[in-house]
Design an enzyme around this catalytic site. Structure first.
Site, short mmCIF file in Angstrom:
data_model
loop_
_atom_site.label_atom_id
_atom_site.label_comp_id
_atom_site.label_asym_id
_atom_site.label_seq_id
_atom_site.Cartn_x
_atom_site.Cartn_y
_atom_site.Cartn_z
N ASP A 9 -10.45 30.04 -34.54
CA ASP A 9 -10.11 29.16 -35.67
C ASP A 9 -9.97 30.03 -36.92
O ASP A 9 -10.89 30.79 -37.27
CB ASP A 9 -11.23 28.12 -35.85
CG ASP A 9 -10.92 27.13 -36.96
OD1 ASP A 9 -9.76 27.05 -37.39
OD2 ASP A 9 -11.86 26.45 -37.40
N ASP A 104 -4.00 26.17 -36.72
CA ASP A 104 -4.74 27.43 -36.90
C ASP A 104 -5.84 27.58 -35.88
O ASP A 104 -6.79 28.32 -36.12
CB ASP A 104 -5.32 27.48 -38.31
CG ASP A 104 -6.58 26.64 -38.46
OD1 ASP A 104 -6.64 25.55 -37.85
OD2 ASP A 104 -7.50 27.08 -39.16
N GLU A 105 -5.73 26.91 -34.76
CA GLU A 105 -6.90 26.81 -33.88
C GLU A 105 -6.44 26.64 -32.43
O GLU A 105 -5.51 25.89 -32.17
CB GLU A 105 -7.67 25.57 -34.33
CG GLU A 105 -8.92 25.28 -33.63
CD GLU A 105 -9.53 23.96 -34.15
OE1 GLU A 105 -9.26 23.54 -35.29
OE2 GLU A 105 -10.26 23.35 -33.38
N1 DCP Z 1 -5.84 20.78 -43.11
C1 DCP Z 1 -5.31 19.73 -43.86
N2 DCP Z 1 -6.01 18.56 -44.02
C2 DCP Z 1 -7.24 18.41 -43.44
C3 DCP Z 1 -7.80 19.45 -42.68
C4 DCP Z 1 -7.06 20.64 -42.54
O1 DCP Z 1 -4.19 19.86 -44.37
N3 DCP Z 1 -7.92 17.27 -43.62
C5 DCP Z 1 -5.09 22.03 -42.99
C6 DCP Z 1 -5.52 23.02 -44.03
C7 DCP Z 1 -6.36 24.02 -43.31
C8 DCP Z 1 -5.82 23.98 -41.91
O2 DCP Z 1 -5.33 22.65 -41.73
O3 DCP Z 1 -6.30 25.31 -43.89
C9 DCP Z 1 -6.85 24.31 -40.85
O4 DCP Z 1 -7.89 23.35 -40.84
P1 DCP Z 1 -9.40 23.75 -40.59
O5 DCP Z 1 -10.15 22.47 -40.38
O6 DCP Z 1 -9.49 24.80 -39.55
O7 DCP Z 1 -9.89 24.33 -41.99
P2 DCP Z 1 -9.73 25.75 -42.61
O8 DCP Z 1 -9.04 26.70 -41.67
O9 DCP Z 1 -9.07 25.61 -43.94
O10 DCP Z 1 -11.21 26.21 -42.88
P3 DCP Z 1 -12.33 26.70 -41.84
O11 DCP Z 1 -12.60 28.11 -42.23
O12 DCP Z 1 -13.49 25.82 -42.05
O13 DCP Z 1 -11.72 26.59 -40.46
MG MG Z 2 -9.65 26.89 -39.68
#
Ligand code: DCP
Ligand code: MG
Length: 355
Positions: A9, A104-105
């Protein structure tokens, strides 16, 4: 051999990309979101911004209250999608058993790659390194013997983490785990559990399967397994979708054109909704029908333009239906499909199908 599952992730994905591409944002609280990312909510926040309590899905106005001096950036989905494609390509260069679960995962089943001199953790480190070299972005990886534990471990040491859950540490980790961190325990269930005195994995572990079923119904057996670190679900490699279709079978055979065309319009709407949800368009439209004697017929048209709107799909289906339908022969099934799909430009979605 026991399975080896990897979950990867990206860390603060959108925000990390913005920081990478704009040195002024590095080390700063960065909040990505706003108008173009549906209804003015936060898409994500950099780790610096999370210290102020800002998180995904929060209204932008609330983020401004919590972090007035943050750097607010509009999302650039086309850039995020390019990075996502690079990352997914790296996963596939290791194994075909890749299940993307978001931009991203992904889960990877790397069981067959593991050898005595090549433990799963080393493969995970290679993948992290490849991602960093290709994108200058960090991710967090988790390795374990099933999907539930792999995902749990990837979240344990963010950012830039590499965590392994094995039989030696699984018990400690699960028993201490807050109940809300178990899959399928949303905010409502979490509250209910806490009222019932279930706060941690240990509390969950102490309930019998029968009690769990009594309290949580169908989810009971899975909760029972999770408390024991058991998860038999497999990594399902995504299929790239070639077409999206909907069909309906009638309770009673139909021969009324107006009525059937009304149903075709509904099916066109459903196909259109799904295309839009996945950011796809297609240029091959098919209408299929089955006559009362179960004979199937279909007719297809390749268009010189791409469609995704209900009306565009319906108009083509109207012609196809009219050409196909015999006036005296009732039908028992009708279907609409749009094929030869492609991603619409600059959509916040990949073609990978998560269904
Ligand atoms: N995303 C979004 N709306 C949400 C959740 C996520 O648009 N409610 C988008 C933005 C994030 C991406 O998807 O950058 C990936 O989601 P993640 O939940 O993996 O969150 P992040 O990668 O940003 O942070 P983490 O380091 O906690 O994985
Ligand atoms: Mg993420």
């Amino acid at each position: 051999m026991e399975r080896r599952i990897l979950h990867v992730d990206m860390d603060a994905f959108y925000a990390q990309i913005e920081q990478r591409d704009n040195p002024k944002l590095q080390g700063k609280p960065v909040i990505v979101g706003g108008k173009s990312s549906s209804r003015g909510v936060v898409a994500t926040a950099s780790y610096e911004a999370r210290k102020f309590g800002v998180h995904s899905a929060m209204p932008m106005s609330r983020a401004h209250q919590l972090c007035p001096d943050g750097y607010y950036v509009r999302p650039r989905f086309d850039v995020y999608r390019d990075e996502s494609e690079k990352i997914m390509a790296i996963f596939r260069s290791y194994t075909e058993h890749v299940q993307p679960v978001a931009f991203d995962e992904a889960y990877l089943d790397i069981t067959h790659l593991v050898r005595r001199d090549m433990p799963a953790s080393r493969i995970a480190a290679f993948i992290k390194r490849d991602i960093f070299e290709a994108t200058r972005l960090t991710c967090s990886a988790g390795v374990s013997y099933n999907k539930f534990l792999a995902k749990l471990s990837s979240g344990m040491n963010k950012p830039d983490g590499l965590t392994i859950i094995h039989h030696g540490n699984v018990h400690d980790i699960l028993m201490k785990l807050p109940i809300g961190a178990f899959p399928g325990v949303g905010r409502v269930t979490e509250e209910k559990m806490k009222q019932d005195g279930i706060h941690t994995g240990l509390d969950l572990y102490q309930l019998t399967e029968r009690e769990l079923i009594k309290r949580f119904g169908k989810r009971g057996p899975r909760l029972y397994d999770y408390a024991r670190g058991i998860d038999h679900s497999t990594v399902k490699a995504e299929r790239i979708r070639k077409s999206i279709g909907k069909e309906t079978t009638f309770a009673v055979d139909k021969n009324d054109d107006d009525e059937i065309l009304g149903i075709i319009r509904q099916l066109s709407q459903q196909v259109s909704d799904k295309l839009n949800r996945y950011g796809l368009t297609g240029d091959v439209v098919t209408v299929k029908m089955k006559e009362s004697d179960f004979r199937s017929t279909s007719r297809q048209l390749k268009l010189p333009y791409r469609v995704s709107d209900t009306t565009d799909i319906y108009n083509v289906c109207y012609d196809l239906y009219t050409a196909l339908k015999h006036p005296d022969r009732p039908i028992r099934l009708i279907g609409v499909t749009v094929g030869n799909l492609e991603e619409r430009q600059f959509m916040n979605m990949t073609i990978y199908d998560f269904i």
